[in-house]
Design a protein around this motif. Structure first.
Motif, PDB file in Angstrom:
ATOM      1  N   THR A  91      55.224  37.203   3.373  1.00 36.87           N
ATOM      2  CA  THR A  91      53.764  37.146   3.373  1.00 36.87           C
ATOM      3  C   THR A  91      53.299  36.207   4.483  1.00 36.87           C
ATOM      4  N   ASN A 147      57.374  33.770   0.265  1.00 35.77           N
ATOM      5  CA  ASN A 147      55.948  33.519   0.108  1.00 35.77           C
ATOM      6  C   ASN A 147      55.551  32.455   1.127  1.00 35.77           C
ATOM      7  N   ASN A 148      55.027  32.916   2.247  1.00 36.85           N
ATOM      8  CA  ASN A 148      54.707  32.043   3.368  1.00 36.85           C
ATOM      9  C   ASN A 148      53.212  31.881   3.583  1.00 36.85           C
ATOM     10  N   GLY A 208      49.454  30.924   3.635  1.00 34.54           N
ATOM     11  CA  GLY A 208      48.796  29.680   3.238  1.00 34.54           C
ATOM     12  C   GLY A 208      47.583  29.397   4.099  1.00 34.54           C
ATOM     13  N   ASN A 210      47.409  28.852  -1.674  1.00 36.34           N
ATOM     14  CA  ASN A 210      48.647  28.095  -1.457  1.00 36.34           C
ATOM     15  C   ASN A 210      49.523  27.969  -2.691  1.00 36.34           C
ATOM     16  N   ALA A 211      48.975  28.161  -3.872  1.00 33.45           N
ATOM     17  CA  ALA A 211      49.784  27.997  -5.088  1.00 33.45           C
ATOM     18  C   ALA A 211      49.771  29.250  -5.961  1.00 33.45           C
ATOM     19  N   ALA A 262      51.355  32.726  -4.543  1.00 34.46           N
ATOM     20  CA  ALA A 262      52.816  32.886  -4.539  1.00 34.46           C
ATOM     21  C   ALA A 262      53.302  33.448  -5.874  1.00 34.46           C
ATOM     22  N   LEU A 263      52.736  32.954  -6.954  1.00 34.84           N
ATOM     23  CA  LEU A 263      53.083  33.484  -8.275  1.00 34.84           C
ATOM     24  C   LEU A 263      52.611  34.928  -8.402  1.00 34.84           C
ATOM     25  N   THR A 301      54.899  37.251  -6.451  1.00 34.91           N
ATOM     26  CA  THR A 301      56.202  37.328  -7.113  1.00 34.91           C
ATOM     27  C   THR A 301      56.135  38.240  -8.340  1.00 34.91           C
ATOM     28  N   VAL A 323      63.704  34.134  -4.201  1.00 31.77           N
ATOM     29  CA  VAL A 323      62.301  33.935  -3.868  1.00 31.77           C
ATOM     30  C   VAL A 323      62.178  32.560  -3.236  1.00 31.77           C
ATOM     31  N   ASN A 360      59.405  29.890  -1.682  1.00 31.60           N
ATOM     32  CA  ASN A 360      58.000  29.524  -1.555  1.00 31.60           C
ATOM     33  C   ASN A 360      57.895  28.423  -0.515  1.00 31.60           C
ATOM     34  N   SER A 376      55.964  25.761   2.061  1.00 28.10           N
ATOM     35  CA  SER A 376      54.812  24.875   2.124  1.00 28.10           C
ATOM     36  C   SER A 376      54.855  24.205   3.486  1.00 28.10           C
TER      37      SER A 376
END
Length: 156
Positions: free
Chosen positions: A6, A80-81, A83, A106-107, A110-111, A114, A129, A131, A133
């Motif tokens: 992402t 999960n990139n 942001g 940003n948080a 990602a969930l 997924t 997976v 994640n 930051s």
């Protein structure tokens, strides 16, 4: 290996796409506006059949659901990139909407991504997976804060 990245339109995400393609992976690259991601779409010519560029706005639940439903499985690695940086810089100009947007992208996103890819991840058996930051989320390294914001003095 089938990889999903992402926020793949620029920066770290774009470099991750390049790296995974150089390894021979099949990459599904998601970004908000792929038509405007010239560097990303230029990679398609050299990665015939291995790079698939998708519209994906991780802050939009319906975009994430559509992405998940349209992605063939299995997915061996999800990165999960995506942001955003919370703006504006001056503390006095911040508000709850700005903070909420940053937290959502940003948080929570990602969930959300997924979960949307859970069936494809399970189909891979042993999928990973990641994640990502940046230092923008760091409490210890917050040097990006504008000079107009002042730190609280230490208690003695």
């Amino acid at each position: 290996m089938n990889v999903v990245i992402t926020g793949a339109n620029r920066g770290i995400g774009l470099e991750l796409v390049r790296h995974c393609l150089s390894r021979g992976d099949v990459v599904h690259a998601g970004g908000r506006a792929p038509a405007q991601a010239a560097e990303l779409t230029a990679l398609i010519r050299n990665a015939v059949g291995r790079l698939h560029v998708h519209t994906l706005d991780v802050a939009n639940p319906s975009s994430v659901r559509a992405f998940g439903m349209g992605l063939p499985g299995p997915v061996h690695l999800l990165i999960n990139n995506a942001g955003v940086r919370s703006r504006p810089d001056a503390l006095s100009d911040r508000d709850g909407d700005d903070l909420t947007r940053a937290f959502q992208v940003n948080a929570v996103a990602a969930l959300r991504v997924t979960v949307a890819l859970l069936a494809q991840l399970r189909a891979a058996g042993g999928a990973k997976v990641a994640n990502l930051s940046s230092n923008l989320g760091s409490i210890a390294d917050n040097s990006w804060v504008a000079p107009t914001a002042t730190a609280c003095p230490r208690r003695r």
